[in-house]
Scaffold this motif. Structure first.
Motif, PDB file in Angstrom:
ATOM      1  N   LEU A  81       0.828  -1.211   0.000  1.00 26.29           N
ATOM      2  CA  LEU A  81       0.000   0.000   0.000  1.00 26.29           C
ATOM      3  C   LEU A  81       0.863   1.263   0.000  1.00 26.29           C
ATOM      4  N   ALA A  82       2.014   1.198   0.669  1.00 27.93           N
ATOM      5  CA  ALA A  82       2.886   2.374   0.729  1.00 27.93           C
ATOM      6  C   ALA A  82       3.649   2.574  -0.571  1.00 27.93           C
ATOM      7  N   GLY A  83       4.204   1.480  -1.110  1.00 24.95           N
ATOM      8  CA  GLY A  83       5.065   1.615  -2.280  1.00 24.95           C
ATOM      9  C   GLY A  83       4.377   1.392  -3.608  1.00 24.95           C
ATOM     10  N   ARG A  84       3.319   0.560  -3.603  1.00 23.24           N
ATOM     11  CA  ARG A  84       2.621   0.195  -4.858  1.00 23.24           C
ATOM     12  C   ARG A  84       3.616  -0.290  -5.910  1.00 23.24           C
ATOM     13  N   ASP A  85       4.569  -1.104  -5.460  1.00 20.25           N
ATOM     14  CA  ASP A  85       5.588  -1.640  -6.350  1.00 20.25           C
ATOM     15  C   ASP A  85       5.714  -3.131  -6.080  1.00 20.25           C
ATOM     16  N   ALA A  86       5.385  -3.950  -7.100  1.00 15.29           N
ATOM     17  CA  ALA A  86       5.406  -5.402  -6.926  1.00 15.29           C
ATOM     18  C   ALA A  86       6.806  -5.911  -6.599  1.00 15.29           C
ATOM     19  N   LYS A  87       7.849  -5.279  -7.170  1.00 13.45           N
ATOM     20  CA  LYS A  87       9.219  -5.720  -6.915  1.00 13.45           C
ATOM     21  C   LYS A  87       9.579  -5.549  -5.438  1.00 13.45           C
ATOM     22  N   ILE A  88       9.179  -4.420  -4.850  1.00 10.72           N
ATOM     23  CA  ILE A  88       9.476  -4.175  -3.438  1.00 10.72           C
ATOM     24  C   ILE A  88       8.724  -5.179  -2.564  1.00 10.72           C
ATOM     25  N   THR A  89       7.468  -5.452  -2.905  1.00  8.51           N
ATOM     26  CA  THR A  89       6.673  -6.404  -2.123  1.00  8.51           C
ATOM     27  C   THR A  89       7.262  -7.800  -2.195  1.00  8.51           C
ATOM     28  N   ILE A  90       7.647  -8.232  -3.396  1.00 10.98           N
ATOM     29  CA  ILE A  90       8.251  -9.562  -3.555  1.00 10.98           C
ATOM     30  C   ILE A  90       9.599  -9.630  -2.822  1.00 10.98           C
ATOM     31  N   GLY A  91      10.388  -8.574  -2.949  1.00 11.17           N
ATOM     32  CA  GLY A  91      11.675  -8.532  -2.243  1.00 11.17           C
ATOM     33  C   GLY A  91      11.498  -8.603  -0.739  1.00 11.17           C
ATOM     34  N   THR A  92      10.454  -7.932  -0.229  1.00 15.55           N
ATOM     35  CA  THR A  92      10.164  -7.983   1.207  1.00 15.55           C
ATOM     36  C   THR A  92       9.820  -9.395   1.637  1.00 15.55           C
ATOM     37  N   ALA A  93       8.984 -10.074   0.836  1.00 16.44           N
ATOM     38  CA  ALA A  93       8.593 -11.451   1.168  1.00 16.44           C
ATOM     39  C   ALA A  93       9.809 -12.366   1.186  1.00 16.44           C
ATOM     40  N   ILE A  94      10.676 -12.242   0.186  1.00 11.71           N
ATOM     41  CA  ILE A  94      11.868 -13.096   0.119  1.00 11.71           C
ATOM     42  C   ILE A  94      12.798 -12.818   1.302  1.00 11.71           C
ATOM     43  N   SER A  95      13.011 -11.544   1.613  1.00 12.85           N
ATOM     44  CA  SER A  95      13.907 -11.179   2.713  1.00 12.85           C
ATOM     45  C   SER A  95      13.398 -11.709   4.046  1.00 12.85           C
ATOM     46  N   MET A  96      12.103 -11.522   4.318  1.00 16.43           N
ATOM     47  CA  MET A  96      11.556 -11.952   5.597  1.00 16.43           C
ATOM     48  C   MET A  96      11.535 -13.477   5.713  1.00 16.43           C
ATOM     49  N   LEU A  97      11.259 -14.181   4.603  1.00 21.44           N
ATOM     50  CA  LEU A  97      11.299 -15.647   4.633  1.00 21.44           C
ATOM     51  C   LEU A  97      12.720 -16.145   4.880  1.00 21.44           C
ATOM     52  N   ALA A  98      13.707 -15.487   4.266  1.00 22.72           N
ATOM     53  CA  ALA A  98      15.105 -15.865   4.481  1.00 22.72           C
ATOM     54  C   ALA A  98      15.501 -15.641   5.941  1.00 22.72           C
ATOM     55  N   ILE A  99      15.056 -14.542   6.513  1.00 25.25           N
ATOM     56  CA  ILE A  99      15.345 -14.263   7.926  1.00 25.25           C
ATOM     57  C   ILE A  99      14.746 -15.345   8.820  1.00 25.25           C
ATOM     58  N   GLY A 100      13.508 -15.736   8.520  1.00 22.63           N
ATOM     59  CA  GLY A 100      12.871 -16.785   9.316  1.00 22.63           C
ATOM     60  C   GLY A 100      13.559 -18.124   9.170  1.00 22.63           C
ATOM     61  N   LEU A 101      14.035 -18.454   7.957  1.00 19.52           N
ATOM     62  CA  LEU A 101      14.655 -19.753   7.710  1.00 19.52           C
ATOM     63  C   LEU A 101      15.962 -19.930   8.482  1.00 19.52           C
ATOM     64  N   VAL A 102      16.679 -18.850   8.754  1.00 18.05           N
ATOM     65  CA  VAL A 102      17.933 -18.966   9.512  1.00 18.05           C
ATOM     66  C   VAL A 102      17.717 -18.805  11.016  1.00 18.05           C
ATOM     67  N   GLY A 103      16.439 -18.794  11.436  1.00 20.09           N
ATOM     68  CA  GLY A 103      16.124 -18.802  12.864  1.00 20.09           C
ATOM     69  C   GLY A 103      16.189 -17.470  13.564  1.00 20.09           C
ATOM     70  N   LEU A 104      16.029 -16.368  12.805  1.00 23.92           N
ATOM     71  CA  LEU A 104      16.140 -15.044  13.403  1.00 23.92           C
ATOM     72  C   LEU A 104      14.812 -14.290  13.401  1.00 23.92           C
ATOM     73  N   TRP A 105      13.723 -15.002  13.224  1.00 26.89           N
ATOM     74  CA  TRP A 105      12.430 -14.324  13.119  1.00 26.89           C
ATOM     75  C   TRP A 105      12.083 -13.558  14.400  1.00 26.89           C
ATOM     76  N   GLU A 106      12.187 -14.230  15.547  1.00 25.39           N
ATOM     77  CA  GLU A 106      11.786 -13.588  16.811  1.00 25.39           C
ATOM     78  C   GLU A 106      12.678 -12.387  17.121  1.00 25.39           C
ATOM     79  N   ASP A 107      13.995 -12.542  16.947  1.00 24.54           N
ATOM     80  CA  ASP A 107      14.901 -11.416  17.200  1.00 24.54           C
ATOM     81  C   ASP A 107      14.622 -10.259  16.237  1.00 24.54           C
ATOM     82  N   THR A 108      14.268 -10.598  15.011  1.00 24.46           N
ATOM     83  CA  THR A 108      13.937  -9.553  14.040  1.00 24.46           C
ATOM     84  C   THR A 108      12.671  -8.813  14.444  1.00 24.46           C
ATOM     85  N   MET A 109      11.696  -9.529  14.997  1.00 20.17           N
ATOM     86  CA  MET A 109      10.466  -8.875  15.450  1.00 20.17           C
ATOM     87  C   MET A 109      10.730  -7.939  16.629  1.00 20.17           C
TER      88      MET A 109
END
Length: 303
Positions: A81-109
């Motif tokens: 909603l803020a950026g209205r850019d599909a590339k930014i949204t997809i990049g956000t999803a990939i980055s956050m999933l990568a963070i979760g996969l290495v076990g840093l989700w809670e610390d990131t939150m």
């Protein structure tokens, strides 16, 4: 001493520094004043900062206790909603999933909650100060040197008075981060309002706008892209300061980076640094895209 000093008075070769006795007395007086202040007003300070502690704890618990998929979806919706850019949204999803996969989700939150609260406080305090600076040259003359000091002072130095007054914990860390991160939003709010075209202001005066109407209906809307740039820089500086503030009790990714430095764990430091970079890029790209959208909107309205 060199040969030149052999023919010159001693005072020209050795700087006439203040005596050690005088400096020790001065340091004792300043440090004693700080300690007396904390003893006298420590309880009042704790009560005054209690709402910050409660709000930070609530937001942190909300981020960490909610199912990860819900947090991720909400974050993606906000970014889109803020950026209205599909590339930014997809990049956000990939980055956050990568963070979760290495076990840093809670610390990131935890870090995300801290940066969110720091940014909100910086906006609430910084934008009004920037407006006051834009409306008063005298206020600008007083505040600008303070901002210069805040931006050039080494970040570790902020921790000393904060710890002396507030102790160790999340709120002292939050206050240190806000002090370090707030100057850009103040400066760019002031700059954005001052750069509003004078012809537009004259037109507003011609239509009989009051100073309040002129500020909220003309100056702030036109200055929004610049203000958004200030918010962007404040977020970046808050993320940078989170690592330093981890020394006084701020958890999350900053604490992990500090532990990695202490124990020389390269992999741990790299992964937590990657998570911080990922959050920084998400905030940066989203706020920049939102600022560009605002600028285009203003150009359409006034073009």
């Amino acid at each position: 001493m060199g040969p030149v000093c052999n023919i010159l008075p001693e005072i020209l070769c050795e700087f006439p520094a203040i005596s050690n006795h005088t400096m020790r007395a001065f340091k004792r007086a300043v440090d004693g004043s700080f300690k007396d202040f904390v003893r006298a007003y420590g309880n009042a300070i704790d009560h005054a900062t209690q709402p910050l502690q409660l709000f930070l704890n609530w937001l942190q618990d909300l981020f960490t206790d909610s199912p990860w998929i819900i947090v991720l979806l909400v974050l993606l919706v906000v970014v889109h909603l803020a950026g209205r850019d599909a590339k930014i949204t997809i990049g956000t999803a990939i980055s956050m999933l990568a963070i979760g996969l290495v076990g840093l989700w809670e610390d990131t939150m935890v870090t995300l909650a801290m940066v969110t609260v720091c940014t909100l406080i910086s906006i609430v305090i910084g934008i009004p100060i920037g407006i006051l600076m834009a409306r008063s040259s005298r206020t600008q003359a007083v505040v600008s040197p303070l901002l210069d000091i805040m931006q050039t002072m080494p970040s570790f130095v902020y921790l000393i008075p904060v710890v002396m007054i507030f102790g160790i914990g999340k709120v002292p860390g939050l206050i240190a981060v806000v002090i370090y991160a707030i100057p850009p939003i103040i400066r760019l709010t002031n700059l954005g309002i001052r750069l509003v075209d004078k012809e537009v202001l004259e037109a507003a005066d011609a239509f009989g706008s009051s100073p309040r109407q002129k500020l909220f209906n003309v100056q702030i809307p036109l200055a929004l892209p610049t203000i958004m740039a200030g918010i962007n820089q404040t977020i970046m500086m808050a993320l940078a300061m989170v690592v330093v503030a981890s020394m006084i009790g701020v958890g999350g990714l900053g604490k992990n980076v500090l532990q990695a430095i202490t124990n020389q764990f390269f992999t741990v430091g790299f992964m937590n640094g990657f998570a911080l970079v990922g959050i920084a890029i998400i905030f940066d790209r989203t706020s920049q895209a939102f600022g560009k959208r605002l600028q285009k909107h203003q150009e359409v309205l006034h073009g």
